[in-house]
Write an enzyme that holds these catalytic residues in place. Structure first.
Site, PDB file in Angstrom:
ATOM      1  N   GLY A 157       0.815  -1.213   0.000  1.00 24.05           N
ATOM      2  CA  GLY A 157       0.000   0.000   0.000  1.00 24.05           C
ATOM      3  C   GLY A 157       0.846   1.259   0.000  1.00 24.05           C
ATOM      4  N   CYS A 158       0.176   2.393  -0.122  1.00 25.00           N
ATOM      5  CA  CYS A 158       0.893   3.661  -0.283  1.00 25.00           C
ATOM      6  C   CYS A 158       1.526   4.135   1.026  1.00 25.00           C
ATOM      7  CB  CYS A 158      -0.033   4.723  -0.880  1.00 25.00           C
ATOM      8  SG  CYS A 158      -1.555   5.007   0.039  1.00 25.00           S
TER       9      CYS A 158
END
Lengths: 342, 342, 342, 342
Positions: free
Chosen positions: A148-149
C-alpha cells in the site's frame, strides 16, 4: 512482448498503470476492464489519454478468457474483489499483481479483522510486493500483493532501523500525510474541492488499515512482535505522501550505516542523508522514495522522513517494479523518469 | 549521439529541458551553465534531480569553448542575453535554440520597441520556432527563436482560422491564463504562496510582450496586418496555459475543416473538436496542445480554446521538438509521454 | 428586531447568509430549512458553525407558517423552486429575497428560454436585486431577485460605460473566472479536488445562463438592444470572481469620470483606478467589488477588470445589502468587514 | 475608547491585528509603524485595506512618543526587537502585548539558548499570553508575551491531560502542520508558489523554537520537568495549524472529563469530543481552537487533535483576546466572528 491486462482500469491507480506501461517496451496491453464503464473508451473517462490509448473497457465477467490471453494481470479493484479474480485464475499460468489489500497479509485473519471481510482465497501462493524487502520471493510468485501507499513510505523509512535493532520498537509512531488522489476518484464531500482547499485534517486515527500492514513487514524484519501508532492526514494537494516516523533510539552510532547498507544499491531509494528534508514534490510522478533522518539528542528519538508519490511508488510504479522483477526485466524499465517539477 | 549544452540551466525552462533530454536516446549533455550558481551541482538547486544528474554548473564566460564542444546549444537566459551568445557562436557550426525572445522577431524593431533593448544581432540567420507552422525552415536554421508560451497556445488556436480567412482579424481577442511557473523561479511578492493562493488576477493588460509575437505569426499566415488584444491572467497553479480566443466569424461552414486540414496529421495537436473543453491538466507534463472550438450564433463569434503545459509545449518541449526537427530525429523523440494526471 | 428565515440553508450561499446575519444586530433567525437534511442541526453539516448556531433544519412543507413567522425570507434554492415559494407567500406581508434566478428577469420568456422551465409566477411584483443600479426600486419591492455572481461582477464593470454610451455595445466580451464554491456543494467529478487541482478550464461557452441577465441590465442602462459574449472559467480556488470585460471605445476622454460619477459614493465599490489590477483575494469574505480599467490605444479597446467574492457580493452579501435597503437599515449593516487576507 | 498602536504593522500578524481591531468598538488606532515602509499608506502594501484604512506608516524611532500616545501597544516585530521597545517604554503607563518570542519565557536563558540572542530585558514584568491558562495574570500584566502559533495549538491540546497527570509526559510527541502564512511575508524560495504547490514537507525537525515554549507551559501545568518531540510541517495552504499530539496514557477513564472540566466554559475552545476530527478550515478566520481526541487501546496512546487559524488564535486574535482581558472588556469583543467557510 508480454501480454498484460488491467482489471479495474478506471481508478487513479489503474490509469497510472496505463500511463507507466505506455513507456514499457516489452508490454502489450491485452485487456482493460471496468464494470461501471464497460464499452467506453478509456479516453472518454480520462481525456489526457486522447490520442494515446483508444482501447475499449471490457467487463471482467469472462475473467478466465482475459486470464488465458494474458501473461500478467494487474488488479486495481476495491479490496474484497481481487481474491475472486485470483481464485478463478488459480489454474492458469497467468501471474497476478494485485494493487489492493487482498493478498498483502500472510495471516488472513489480520486481513479479516481489519477489513471486515471473509478471506476466500487463504491458501493462495502469494508474496508481499515491496521489492526492497521481498525481492527474491517476488521473482517467482504467482500472486504479488502490492504494498500500500502509506505502508511503502512507512516501512521503507523504518526498515533499516528495525532490521538492525537500532530502535525500541514499542515506541514507533508514524505520522503521515497524503494528497487526495490516495482517496480515489469516487465522489465524497470530503474530497470536494471547496471543502478541502485551504484545509488540513487527520482521519482514521488509530484505525487505518495500513497499520497492520506496516506492522507485518516490520515484524518480518525484526523478528519481534510490533504494535505501532499510525495517523494519516489529508493534504490539499493531488499527489504525494510524506511519512514522519518516530522511535526511541537504542543505538545511535550505526544509524547512518544501516540506511546505507540496506539501500546503498537500491535504484528507487534516494538517501538524502542525516539532517535532510524530503519533499513530496521532489518525487512527483516518479518511483523514487526519498529518505532523510534526524537524531534528536534531547529526546533520544530518531525521526525518519520519507516521501513518495502515492500513485507511483505507492501503487502503480511499485506494481510495475514488481512486474519487472517477476518477468525478468531490468527493474527500472518504464520507471526511469525524472520527477515532474515544479 | 549529439552533444548538447544548456546555457542558463537553473530556471524552470532549463530544468525542464534537462528532464526531457534525460529521455532522449541520442543526446549527451556536454555543458550546463549558470552564472549565479557556477560550481554547484544541479541537484543542489533542484533536488528532484538527485541520483539522475550530478553535473556541475559552469560559467558561460568561455562560451566559445562550450560552443565548440556542442552540436546544439539551448539558451534559456532572460531576454537580451541570448543575442550576445548567438553572436559569439556565429562562426562555429553549433546550432542554437533560444527559448527567450531575442530571435523571435523577423523585424527587430518590434523587439526593440516591446522589450526596450537594442538588438545587437539583427542579421542573424534565424527562424521562429513553432514547428506546426515553420517546420521546413526549422530543419536547416542556424538559430531557432523558440516560440513563447502564451504565443504558442494563442497562435495554434487561431492559425487555421486566420490562414483560411474565416474570421475578421480586426476582432481578435485572446484572453489567456497561466500557472505560476511561467513567471520563473525568481522571488517576488506576487508569487509568494500566501499571496497567490485562493487568488486570481490579470496583469500586463494591453502591454504583454507576447502580443506582437502572436501578431507576427498571424500576419505570416494571413498576409494581412493584424492587431489583437491580449490579456494574461495568473492562476493559482503550477503549470498550464489556457487561451480563450474570440473573433467574429466570416465563414462558419469550413471552420471544422480548417482545423482538421491544418492539424489532422500533427502529432502534438489534439483536436478535441467543436464544443469541446480542453483542460490544462489533461496536457500537464506533455508536449500536447489540446484544442476545442465553439460557434456562438447569437454573436456570430467563434471561441477557440487551447491548452498547453507552459513549460513543455510552451518552452522546453517545443525546444526539443525543434531540436528533433533540426537534427533529423523523429519529431516526438523524448516527447512521447503521457500527461501526468491527476 | 426583524424575523428572518432562510429557505435552503445548506448550500454555500445559504451558509454564507447565516454567517453574515450572525453579525446583524437587528435580525433574529426564525427558521432555516433543508429538504434533504430536515431535523439535523446546521452545525452537523457545517462544523464551522459549532457553538455559534445550533438551530435545527426544518422542511419548507409548511411554508405558509414560516412566511407568517417571518418579516423577510431569503430563498437559496435551485432555480425553478423559488417561484413556488413566492407564489404561496404572495398574500402574506413577508418580503422575499431570492438568491436564485426565478425573479431576475423582467421578461419571463427569456428565463424560460435559458432555464428551460416554465415560469409559474409571471406577474410577481419583483425587482432585480443589484443595489448600485436598482436601489430605489429595492426599497419597496415585495420580491427581490438577487443578482447572480458573474452578472454582478460583469454589470458593475460595464455599467458606467454603457450608461454614458462610451463603448460600442456590439463589441462587448466578458471573459470571467470563478472559484469552485460558485458551483455549489453538490458532488460532481469536475469539482473533485484531484481533478481540479492544478487545472484551469472554460465551461458553458456561449450558453451560460448569466448571459441574458447581464444583457438585461446593460439594456436597462443604455436603452439599446445588447448581445454580448460571455465565457466563464473555473479557477482552482475556493472563492472569488474576476471579470475581464472588453469593448471598443467610442469616447475615451470621459471614461474615468464615468466610473467616478456612478460609483464615487458607493460603499461597496472600490475604484482602484485606471491601470489598476483588482485581485480576487483583496475582496475575499467581503461585499466589495473592486474595479480597475485599462485603455488600449493600439486596439481602441477598454478592458475593465472587476473582482468580487462570489459568495458575498455575488450572493449572500448582496442579499443582505438588498435586505438592509428594503428594511431601512444602514446599507452596510453586517457587511462592514475587512477582507480575509492572506 | 482606548488608544492602541501597532509596532510592525506590515507583516501578516500586524495586518491581521488591524483587520480584527477594525471590528473593536472601543479602540482607536493611534500609530502604526514599519521601518521599511515608513511614509506609505498601509493600503499600498495591503490593497484589501483600500477604503478601510488610509493611515500612514510611521517609524518607531520616536517610540517614546508613540508610547505616550497609547494605552496599549502591540508589537509584531521579528524576535530580538521587542525587548528594545519594551525597555524604552518601561516607565510609561502604556501596556504591551508582544506577538513575538521576546517575552514568552520565564527563564530568559532558555530564550537565549534557542534564539541565539542575548536577552536585554530580563527583569521585565511579564506574563505568558495564553488566556486559557494564564488569564488571571494577564489582567494586570505590564507586558504580555503572546503565545506562539504552534505552541497555542499544542499546549491547548495537551493541557488537560498534563494538568491532571493522565499521560506519561516522557512520551509526548507533537506532530504539527501549518499553512504558509506562518512563515511570514518575506520572500524565500521555499515559499514561492510554484515550489510549494502540490508539495508537503517537514522542517526544523528537533530544533523548532516553539519546542521549549510548549515545554514551559506543560511544566507549569504539571509541576514536572518535560521534554517533548515537536515536528512542524508546511502545508500548501494559506492559513491554519493542525497539531497531532501523542502520549502514552496513564489513566483513560477521566480523559473526557478533563477536557470538559478545563474547557467547558471557554468561549474560544470548541470541544468536538472523543473520536472527532478538527479541520483547519472549520476555524479559518476565527479565534477558535477546535479539539478532538482519540484513545488507541492497541497502543495505549491518546492522540489529541487541535486546529487553529495560525494568524488569529495563533497570533493576532489571541493578542486581542489578551488585550480584552487586560483592558477589562468582554473577552470576545471583536472576536465573535464566524469562520470563513468554504
Amino acid at each position: 512482448m508480454l501480454k498484460v491486462s488491467i482489471i479495474g482500469a478506471t481508478g487513479y491507480a489503474g490509469a497510472e498503470l496505463l500511463a507507466i506501461l505506455h513507456r514499457h517496451p516489452q508490454v502489450d496491453i491485452a485487456h482493460i476492464t471496468s464494470e461501471s464503464n464497460t464499452g467506453k473508451e478509456i479516453s472518454e473517462l480520462y481525456p489526457h489519454f486522447a490520442g494515446i490509448y483508444d482501447m475499449k473497457l471490457e467487463s471482467l465477467s469472462d475473467i478466465e478468457k482475459i486470464g488465458a490471453d494474458s501473461d500478467f494481470i494487474f488488479i486495481a479493484l476495491p479490496h474484497g474483489h481481487a481474491m475472486d479474480v485470483g481464485k478463478k485464475l488459480e489454474k492458469l499460468p497467468v501471474r497476478i499483481i494485485d494493487l489492493g489489500a487482498d493478498y498483502r497479509f500472510a495471516d488472513t485473519k489480520i486481513y479479516e479483522t481489519w477489513y471486515n471481510v471473509e478471506h476466500t482465497h487463504r491458501n493462495a501462493q502469494r508474496v508481499y510486493g515491496l521489492a526492497e524487502i521481498y525481492r527474491e520471493d517476488i521473482r517467482t510468485a504467482k500472486i504479488i500483493g502490492n504494498a500500500g501507499c502509506f505502508t511503502t513510505a512507512s516501512i521503507l523509512a523504518l526498515a533499516p532501523l528495525v532490521r538492525h535493532h537500532l530502535i525500541d520498537v514499542g515506541t514507533i509512531i508514524v505520522d503521515a500525510a497524503s494528497g487526495v488522489s490516495g482517496a480515489g476518484r469516487s465522489l465524497k464531500l470530503g474530497n470536494h474541492f471547496a471543502e478541502l482547499y485551504d484545509n488540513f485534517k487527520a482521519y482514521n486515527v488509530a484505525k487505518h488499515r495500513h497499520t497492520p500492514e506496516i506492522e507485518q513487514a516490520l515484524e518480518d524484519l525484526s523478528g519481534e512482535k510490533i504494535v505501532i501508532s499510525f495517523t494519516p492526514h489529508l493534504v490539499p494537494m493531488s499527489r504525494g505522501i510524506l511519512a514522519t516516523c518516530y522511535a526511541k533510539i537504542k543505538d545511535t552510532r550505526t544509524i547512518d550505516a544501516a540506511f546505507q547498507k540496506m539501500y546503498g544499491n537500491e535504484k528507487f531509494i534516494r538517501l538524502l542523508g542525516r539532517g535532510a528534508y524530503p519533499e513530496t514534490k521532489f518525487v512527483r510522478g516518479s518511483n523514487y522514495c526519498d529518505i532523510g533522518w534526524h537524531i534528536d539528542e534531547r529526546t533520544n528519538r530518531v525521526i525518519v522522513l520519507s516521501a513518495i508519490d502515492n500513485l507511483v511508488k505507492g501503487a502503480a510504479g511499485q506494481a510495475v517494479q514488481n512486474f519487472n522483477i517477476a518477468a525478468g526485466f531490468d527493474e527500472d524499465t518504464a520507471l526511469d523518469v525524472v520527477p515532474l517539477y515544479p
